[in-house]
Write an enzyme that holds these catalytic residues in place. Structure first.
Site, PDB file in Angstrom:
ATOM      1  N   SER A   8      15.985  62.024  11.130  1.00 23.88           N
ATOM      2  CA  SER A   8      16.609  62.528  12.349  1.00 23.88           C
ATOM      3  C   SER A   8      15.798  62.128  13.571  1.00 23.88           C
ATOM      4  CB  SER A   8      16.714  64.055  12.293  1.00 23.88           C
ATOM      5  OG  SER A   8      17.113  64.560  13.548  1.00 23.88           O
ATOM      6  N   HIS A  33      20.037  59.648  11.546  1.00 20.53           N
ATOM      7  CA  HIS A  33      20.712  60.913  11.836  1.00 20.53           C
ATOM      8  C   HIS A  33      20.497  61.282  13.304  1.00 20.53           C
ATOM      9  CE1 HIS A  33      22.539  64.691  10.423  1.00 20.53           C
ATOM     10  NE2 HIS A  33      21.717  65.322  11.254  1.00 20.53           N
ATOM     11  N   ASP A  35      21.295  64.187  16.097  1.00 27.12           N
ATOM     12  CA  ASP A  35      21.709  65.563  16.327  1.00 27.12           C
ATOM     13  C   ASP A  35      22.108  65.765  17.787  1.00 27.12           C
ATOM     14  OD1 ASP A  35      21.224  66.899  13.733  1.00 27.12           O
ATOM     15  OD2 ASP A  35      19.151  66.274  14.081  1.00 27.12           O
ATOM     16  N   MET A  37      23.384  68.397  20.507  1.00 25.96           N
ATOM     17  CA  MET A  37      23.428  69.842  20.742  1.00 25.96           C
ATOM     18  C   MET A  37      23.827  70.119  22.189  1.00 25.96           C
ATOM     19  SD  MET A  37      19.849  70.896  18.924  1.00 25.96           S
ATOM     20  CE  MET A  37      19.360  70.203  17.341  1.00 25.96           C
ATOM     21  N   HIS A  66      25.729  64.080  14.092  1.00 26.61           N
ATOM     22  CA  HIS A  66      25.966  65.486  13.748  1.00 26.61           C
ATOM     23  C   HIS A  66      26.219  66.253  15.046  1.00 26.61           C
ATOM     24  CE1 HIS A  66      24.023  69.354  11.839  1.00 26.61           C
ATOM     25  NE2 HIS A  66      25.282  69.533  12.189  1.00 26.61           N
ATOM     26  N   MET A  68      26.636  69.380  16.928  1.00 27.50           N
ATOM     27  CA  MET A  68      26.429  70.827  16.993  1.00 27.50           C
ATOM     28  C   MET A  68      26.890  71.291  18.365  1.00 27.50           C
ATOM     29  SD  MET A  68      22.804  71.243  14.997  1.00 27.50           S
ATOM     30  CE  MET A  68      22.202  69.560  15.142  1.00 27.50           C
ATOM     31  N   MET A 137      23.558  73.019   6.083  1.00 21.36           N
ATOM     32  CA  MET A 137      22.400  73.360   6.900  1.00 21.36           C
ATOM     33  C   MET A 137      21.455  74.236   6.075  1.00 21.36           C
ATOM     34  SD  MET A 137      22.866  71.742   9.657  1.00 21.36           S
ATOM     35  CE  MET A 137      21.380  72.382  10.443  1.00 21.36           C
ATOM     36  N   GLY A 142      19.744  74.122  15.531  1.00 20.26           N
ATOM     37  CA  GLY A 142      19.334  74.238  16.925  1.00 20.26           C
ATOM     38  C   GLY A 142      17.943  73.741  17.221  1.00 20.26           C
ATOM     39  N   PHE A 143      17.052  73.824  16.240  1.00 18.14           N
ATOM     40  CA  PHE A 143      15.669  73.413  16.472  1.00 18.14           C
ATOM     41  C   PHE A 143      15.108  72.725  15.233  1.00 18.14           C
ATOM     42  CE2 PHE A 143      16.391  77.091  19.176  1.00 18.14           C
ATOM     43  CZ  PHE A 143      15.924  76.642  20.411  1.00 18.14           C
ATOM     44  N   GLY A 144      14.229  71.741  15.441  1.00 20.49           N
ATOM     45  CA  GLY A 144      13.538  71.100  14.337  1.00 20.49           C
ATOM     46  C   GLY A 144      12.360  71.931  13.881  1.00 20.49           C
ATOM     47  N   GLY A 145      11.848  71.604  12.691  1.00 19.83           N
ATOM     48  CA  GLY A 145      10.617  72.218  12.211  1.00 19.83           C
ATOM     49  C   GLY A 145      10.752  73.619  11.659  1.00 19.83           C
ATOM     50  N   ASP A 175      20.341  69.193   5.554  1.00 16.20           N
ATOM     51  CA  ASP A 175      19.722  69.043   6.871  1.00 16.20           C
ATOM     52  C   ASP A 175      18.906  70.283   7.205  1.00 16.20           C
ATOM     53  OD1 ASP A 175      19.035  68.513   9.462  1.00 16.20           O
ATOM     54  OD2 ASP A 175      21.073  68.315  10.227  1.00 16.20           O
ATOM     55  N   GLY A 176      17.569  70.116   7.244  1.00 10.52           N
ATOM     56  CA  GLY A 176      16.705  71.194   7.687  1.00 10.52           C
ATOM     57  C   GLY A 176      15.581  71.512   6.721  1.00 10.52           C
ATOM     58  N   GLY A 177      14.357  71.306   7.154  1.00  7.58           N
ATOM     59  CA  GLY A 177      13.210  71.697   6.354  1.00  7.58           C
ATOM     60  C   GLY A 177      12.962  70.867   5.121  1.00  7.58           C
ATOM     61  N   GLY A 197      13.458  65.193   9.659  1.00  4.84           N
ATOM     62  CA  GLY A 197      13.080  64.930  11.043  1.00  4.84           C
ATOM     63  C   GLY A 197      11.596  65.043  11.265  1.00  4.84           C
ATOM     64  N   SER A 198      11.123  66.253  11.471  1.00  3.94           N
ATOM     65  CA  SER A 198       9.701  66.452  11.755  1.00  3.94           C
ATOM     66  C   SER A 198       8.823  66.014  10.598  1.00  3.94           C
ATOM     67  CB  SER A 198       9.435  67.925  12.103  1.00  3.94           C
ATOM     68  OG  SER A 198       9.891  68.782  11.077  1.00  3.94           O
TER      69      SER A 198
END
Length: 218
Positions: A8, A33, A35, A37, A66, A68, A137, A142-145, A175-177, A197-198
């Site tokens: 991402s 990817h 994102d 928002m 994506h 959002m 999700m 809304g936020f990375g990390g 998507d996420g973590g 991402g992160s």
């Protein structure tokens, strides 16, 4: 099919975005990817058409966009023209989801639906055959990390069962973590595409981290 890796760019350095996109081009990732928002559907604002066009100008890989955002149907054609190869909208943001999916496909892009952590798989039971991708999700958007939500494994298994029951060709994207520890478990549960991402961009060697995720075998 081998699993796909979709870093991402939300976690990239926007001051050197072209350099980071070129790194992704040269890496073993499969998709890029993106994102988007709007600060309303999610409590954050990322980027829109100009940045997506800039990414497209340098990218040689599939752009997985994506959305959002509220009322995504108002912007489908613009995102496809800006460079989106895959357009994913949130079930929670679409009043007429079937119509929006057909709208995406009419542009020539592939169509995806994202589900927030609280949204049950069953909401897709009447539309799963029409979807190229379902993005689960594994954090609140809304936020990375953010910290990975453990219930994601069960949702993957439920979604995989629905896809197999309907003989659909839908890919399951997470998507996420996502990281090196949970990635094998996600793939074992039935995931096809991992968004990171992160975990990628905060590593000392992003290209090597992508390769490590790509090399996971079950």
């Amino acid at each position: 099919m081998s699993h796909l890796i979709a870093p991402s760019v939300l976690s990239a350095d926007f001051g050197q975005l072209a350099t980071d996109v070129q790194m992704l081009n040269d890496s073993t990732c499969d998709w890029i990817h993106c994102d988007v928002m709007d600060g309303r559907f999610v409590p954050n604002i990322s980027f829109g058409f100009p940045v997506l066009q800039a990414i497209k100008a340098h990218a040689s890989k599939t752009l997985d966009v994506h959305l959002m955002i509220e009322a995504p149907e108002q912007y489908i054609e613009q995102f496809q023209k800006a460079g989106a190869d895959i357009i994913t909208v949130h079930e929670e943001a679409c009043i007429h989801l079937h119509r929006t999916i057909q709208q995406i496909k009419a542009t020539g892009a592939k169509a995806g639906v994202a589900l927030n952590p609280h949204t049950p798989i069953q909401v897709l039971s009447e539309i799963i055959e029409d979807l190229d991708v379902v993005c689960l999700m594994s954090v609140n958007p809304g936020f990375g990390g953010q910290k990975f939500i453990q219930n994601t494994y069960r949702k993957i298994e439920q979604l995989k069962a629905l896809i197999q029951e309907r003989n659909a060709g839908t890919l399951i994207e997470i998507d996420g973590g996502v990281n090196q520890e949970n990635a094998p478990l996600l793939l074992k549960a039935g995931a096809d595409v991992l968004v990171a991402g992160s975990f990628v961009f905060n590593s000392s060697n992003p290209s090597s981290t992508i390769q490590d995720l790509k090399n996971i075998t079950l």
